[in-house]
Design an enzyme around this catalytic site. Structure first.
Site, PDB file in Angstrom:
ATOM      1  N   TYR A 150      -8.928  -1.313  18.575  1.00 48.32           N
ATOM      2  CA  TYR A 150      -9.024  -0.006  17.905  1.00 48.32           C
ATOM      3  C   TYR A 150      -9.990   0.920  18.646  1.00 48.32           C
ATOM      4  O   TYR A 150     -10.029   2.110  18.368  1.00 48.32           O
ATOM      5  CB  TYR A 150      -9.507  -0.145  16.453  1.00 48.32           C
ATOM      6  CG  TYR A 150      -8.619  -0.943  15.532  1.00 48.32           C
ATOM      7  CD1 TYR A 150      -7.370  -1.414  15.929  1.00 48.32           C
ATOM      8  CD2 TYR A 150      -9.037  -1.235  14.233  1.00 48.32           C
ATOM      9  CE1 TYR A 150      -6.572  -2.156  15.074  1.00 48.32           C
ATOM     10  CE2 TYR A 150      -8.245  -1.973  13.368  1.00 48.32           C
ATOM     11  CZ  TYR A 150      -7.018  -2.439  13.796  1.00 48.32           C
ATOM     12  OH  TYR A 150      -6.236  -3.176  12.935  1.00 48.32           O
ATOM     13  N   HIS A 198      -5.788 -11.400  17.041  1.00 51.75           N
ATOM     14  CA  HIS A 198      -5.034 -10.211  16.624  1.00 51.75           C
ATOM     15  C   HIS A 198      -3.517 -10.379  16.734  1.00 51.75           C
ATOM     16  O   HIS A 198      -2.763  -9.785  15.967  1.00 51.75           O
ATOM     17  CB  HIS A 198      -5.481  -9.009  17.466  1.00 51.75           C
ATOM     18  CG  HIS A 198      -5.262  -7.698  16.818  1.00 51.75           C
ATOM     19  ND1 HIS A 198      -6.022  -6.587  17.085  1.00 51.75           N
ATOM     20  CD2 HIS A 198      -4.367  -7.286  15.887  1.00 51.75           C
ATOM     21  CE1 HIS A 198      -5.608  -5.563  16.360  1.00 51.75           C
ATOM     22  NE2 HIS A 198      -4.593  -5.964  15.626  1.00 51.75           N
ATOM     23  N   LEU A 240      -0.076   0.522   2.026  1.00 55.39           N
ATOM     24  CA  LEU A 240       0.627   1.642   1.382  1.00 55.39           C
ATOM     25  C   LEU A 240       1.894   2.004   2.153  1.00 55.39           C
ATOM     26  O   LEU A 240       2.419   3.113   2.028  1.00 55.39           O
ATOM     27  CB  LEU A 240      -0.311   2.856   1.270  1.00 55.39           C
ATOM     28  CG  LEU A 240      -1.523   2.624   0.355  1.00 55.39           C
ATOM     29  CD1 LEU A 240      -2.498   3.780   0.431  1.00 55.39           C
ATOM     30  CD2 LEU A 240      -1.077   2.407  -1.087  1.00 55.39           C
ATOM     31  N   LYS A 253      -6.471   2.845   4.484  1.00 51.43           N
ATOM     32  CA  LYS A 253      -7.196   3.654   5.455  1.00 51.43           C
ATOM     33  C   LYS A 253      -7.010   5.134   5.138  1.00 51.43           C
ATOM     34  O   LYS A 253      -5.922   5.560   4.779  1.00 51.43           O
ATOM     35  CB  LYS A 253      -6.650   3.362   6.850  1.00 51.43           C
ATOM     36  CG  LYS A 253      -7.312   4.113   7.973  1.00 51.43           C
ATOM     37  CD  LYS A 253      -6.395   4.193   9.179  1.00 51.43           C
ATOM     38  CE  LYS A 253      -5.325   5.229   8.987  1.00 51.43           C
ATOM     39  NZ  LYS A 253      -4.449   5.423  10.139  1.00 51.43           N
ATOM     40  N   ARG A 277      -9.546  10.739  -0.914  1.00 49.39           N
ATOM     41  CA  ARG A 277      -8.594   9.628  -0.854  1.00 49.39           C
ATOM     42  C   ARG A 277      -9.320   8.299  -0.662  1.00 49.39           C
ATOM     43  O   ARG A 277      -8.954   7.280  -1.258  1.00 49.39           O
ATOM     44  CB  ARG A 277      -7.587   9.862   0.289  1.00 49.39           C
ATOM     45  CG  ARG A 277      -6.601   8.738   0.519  1.00 49.39           C
ATOM     46  CD  ARG A 277      -5.686   8.510  -0.641  1.00 49.39           C
ATOM     47  NE  ARG A 277      -4.827   9.636  -0.916  1.00 49.39           N
ATOM     48  CZ  ARG A 277      -4.085   9.766  -2.008  1.00 49.39           C
ATOM     49  NH1 ARG A 277      -4.114   8.820  -2.938  1.00 49.39           N
ATOM     50  NH2 ARG A 277      -3.331  10.818  -2.206  1.00 49.39           N
ATOM     51  N   SER A 304     -10.486   7.454  -4.118  1.00 49.19           N
ATOM     52  CA  SER A 304      -9.445   7.106  -5.094  1.00 49.19           C
ATOM     53  C   SER A 304      -8.809   5.753  -4.800  1.00 49.19           C
ATOM     54  O   SER A 304      -8.417   5.022  -5.712  1.00 49.19           O
ATOM     55  CB  SER A 304      -8.368   8.198  -5.164  1.00 49.19           C
ATOM     56  OG  SER A 304      -7.584   8.223  -3.989  1.00 49.19           O
TER      57      SER A 304
END
Length: 290
Positions: A54, A112, A191, A233, A239, A242
């Site tokens: 990353y 990974h 998500l 993420k 966000r 939440s």
């Protein structure tokens, strides 16, 4: 600073991992990761997920060190990239992650991808765990095929397998294999990578109205009740906040069953597809700046 006691799951090595964390995939290392992780920690996240590939380990580590939160209260995960597979290379890769992040230990370290000298790299993770550099070790993107190939060759069983998981792709075959060894599944893209079709599913929308939550919160709650570790993420403070607010309602058995029925059995990434190793190695060079 908010003090949110998020629920934890116990891993098969006895450690306890926060059930929800904050993911950092594709968040740039231009200060954005530092700000997003700092925001996440300030609203109560105590579980962070990064990886060598990353390219933002340094900013995650900086945010942890400068948070004012005791180190033993934050669960930090990183992952070894394919370039550093094999026993000797993996030992250096683990030390590099620790050095880049400025941390004395990591709570979880994963292989990974399931390609190359997986067995040699795993041996290095096992040794690092014994040496206290890592508290728990696991794998990522291991399908049933790779799980059955590699796990019999390992001295110790992984504590987690981090794979793609969302209501459209519920990894039912893999979960049966993991359950046999009490291995927890961690969901990347919980998500559905913002899949609008998923968010618009009538059952998701109906439950959002019923519980006065948004679609994302309903999806994350479903996954939590399934025993899945999630780390949504976002770089948006509202966000980020939440996504953590999912523990003040509970889906009923019949509602859980209705969401389970959304499973298509297919994801957007297939680790079993030929050519993945070559594609990934040519796409990413974690040592470009060395």
């Amino acid at each position: 600073m908010t003090n949110v006691n998020t629920p934890k799951f116990k891993l098969n090595d006895g450690t306890e991992i926060p059930a929800i964390g904050f993911g950092t995939y594709l968040i740039p290392n231009d200060g954005t990761t530092y700000r997003a992780v700092s925001d996440a920690l300030s609203v109560g996240y105590r579980h962070l997920d990064t990886a060598a590939v990353y390219m933002n380990e340094a900013e995650v580590g900086q945010a942890v060190r400068e948070s004012g939160i005791p180190r033993d209260q934050i669960w930090v995960t990183s992952k070894l990239w394919l370039q550093d597979y094999g026993y000797e290379a993996a030992k250096k890769g683990i030390d590099r992650s620790l050095q880049v992040m400025g941390l004395n230990y990591l709570d979880l370290y994963l292989l990974h991808q399931p390609y190359g000298d997986v067995v040699g790299a795993w041996k290095a993770l096992e040794e690092a765990k014994k040496a206290g550099k890592i508290r728990s070790i696991g794998v990522s993107n291991m399908t049933p095929k790779y799980w059955q190939e590699y796990i019999p060759q390992f001295e110790t069983t992984p504590s987690v397998d981090q794979v793609q998981f969302n209501p459209y792709f519920q990894q039912k075959d893999l979960r049966k294999l993991l359950a046999a060894d009490d291995v927890k599944l961690e969901a990347w893209a919980p998500l559905g990578q913002g899949n609008q079709d998923l968010f618009a599913e009538p059952i998701i929308q109906d439950l959002a109205k019923k519980y006065q939550k948004d679609a994302g919160q309903v999806i994350l709650r479903f996954e939590n009740q399934e025993g899945i570790i999630v780390f949504p993420k976002s770089v948006h403070p509202a966000r980020i906040k939440s996504n953590l607010d999912i523990f003040d309602f509970k889906l009923t058995d019949s509602e859980m069953a209705q969401i389970r029925a959304l499973d298509t059995g297919k994801g957007t990434y297939d680790p079993d597809a030929p050519g993945n190793e070559e594609m990934l190695l040519s796409a990413y060079d974690v040592h470009a700046d060395d």
